[in-house]
Write an enzyme that holds these catalytic residues in place. Structure first.
Site, PDB file in Angstrom:
ATOM      1  N   HIS A 240       0.774  -1.279  -0.169  1.00 52.51           N
ATOM      2  CA  HIS A 240       0.011   0.008  -0.173  1.00 52.51           C
ATOM      3  C   HIS A 240       0.932   1.161  -0.041  1.00 52.51           C
ATOM      4  O   HIS A 240       2.001   1.089   0.154  1.00 52.51           O
ATOM      5  CB  HIS A 240      -0.890  -0.035   1.221  1.00 52.51           C
ATOM      6  CG  HIS A 240      -0.126   0.036   2.612  1.00 52.51           C
ATOM      7  ND1 HIS A 240       0.714  -0.912   2.827  1.00 52.51           N
ATOM      8  CD2 HIS A 240       0.240   0.926   3.378  1.00 52.51           C
ATOM      9  CE1 HIS A 240       1.488  -0.886   4.297  1.00 52.51           C
ATOM     10  NE2 HIS A 240       0.993   0.700   4.398  1.00 52.51           N
TER      11      HIS A 240
ATOM     12  N   HIS B  16       5.131   6.576  -0.881  1.00 51.12           N
ATOM     13  CA  HIS B  16       6.066   5.413  -1.265  1.00 51.12           C
ATOM     14  C   HIS B  16       5.320   4.083  -0.974  1.00 51.12           C
ATOM     15  O   HIS B  16       4.485   3.998  -0.376  1.00 51.12           O
ATOM     16  CB  HIS B  16       7.476   5.443  -0.482  1.00 51.12           C
ATOM     17  CG  HIS B  16       6.999   5.257   1.042  1.00 51.12           C
ATOM     18  ND1 HIS B  16       6.593   6.364   1.674  1.00 51.12           N
ATOM     19  CD2 HIS B  16       7.263   4.354   1.749  1.00 51.12           C
ATOM     20  CE1 HIS B  16       6.525   5.887   2.948  1.00 51.12           C
ATOM     21  NE2 HIS B  16       6.638   4.633   3.147  1.00 51.12           N
TER      22      HIS B  16
END
Lengths: 172, 172
Positions: free
Chosen positions: B34, B115
């Site tokens: 995620h 990220h």
């Protein structure tokens, strides 16, 4: 891509059930405690948004409701699964039926029995031991169901969320 | 209750990243791959629906978008995390900023850098080894982001879904 549809009981119920699933359910690390509305099915990725629109329409037709888990039960000899049974399961059966109508008909030899799995794929001896000990305990648990979720399965077996669908508020 | 907000890349990207996370990320079994939009935060359960309404309003303001993961990077020495960096991260930063405005201000010493974590909590030696080997590989991955999810954490550390929020379709 493999999809499934489920509801999750409230967090406090999940935490209690996980304390058993950790020992007795090999799917413990693949999905949190849930009540399946539609078993794993295959759907091409490009068809998922059309299906999601139909599920959204179903959610808008159905009111949120509360269910009670009132006893421990099992599916033996059909399958070596122990679960919490639901006293007032009609709204779940209704949701299940509406959802089944959206997809290709599934030819199942079994009736749909909504349940919250505590343990599965157990040996026969383990099933009887665990059932014998758990059925003595008092599981008077209640949970509000005000949404259901479309999930998809990753290659490692874990289920992730695709979309949630909110039922109508009961007060409406 | 602890909540978090995240987006998931498409399944094919999750499957690739999981093949690394399995070895390098101790959170592998707690949440699928995620991009965090809002780190874990505490919110009383009775306030979650009000927050969900605000998140729904944000989703309606933002168009779906596509992001590209173009290189492997790390946060060392701030933290021993290796991640896939995002070439065009502006829409994620915008979402993050709008979401932060909904909740109590968080005083963070760090800028938000969206990220996709590959590994974390590694020893310094492992970090350098893995980074050295991964940065040679070509990760030209792309994914559509057309929704984000509000998650909550169970007692066993696993993150479950509370609600999904669909961004506006890019064609609108």
């Amino acid at each position: 891509m493999y999809f499934g549809i489920a509801v999750f009981p409230q967090k406090s119920v999940q935490d209690i059930i996980n304390s058993y699933r950790k020992r007795y359910d090999p799917h413990y690390s693949l999905i949190p405690p849930h009540i399946t509305l539609k078993e794993k099915f295959d759907l091409p990725e490009e068809k998922v948004d059309e299906a999601a629109e139909k599920l959204e329409a179903i959610a808008k037709q159905c009111k949120a409701f509360t269910i009670k888990f009132h006893k421990v039960s099992h599916f033996h000899p059909t399958s070596n699964t122990i679960y919490l049974a639901i006293e007032n399961s009609e709204p779940l059966v209704e949701l299940h039926n509406k959802i089944e109508d959206v997809f290709e008909p599934v030819d199942s030899p079994y009736d749909y029995i909504p349940h919250l799995t505590i343990g599965q794929k157990m040996s026969e001896d383990e099933l009887h031991d665990v059932y014998g000990s758990l059925r003595m305990r008092n599981f008077e648990l209640e949970t509000k169901i005000d949404r259901f979720h479309l999930l998809y399965q990753l290659e490692n077996g874990v289920w992730n969320i695709y979309q949630s669908f909110l039922l109508r508020r009961s007060s409406n």
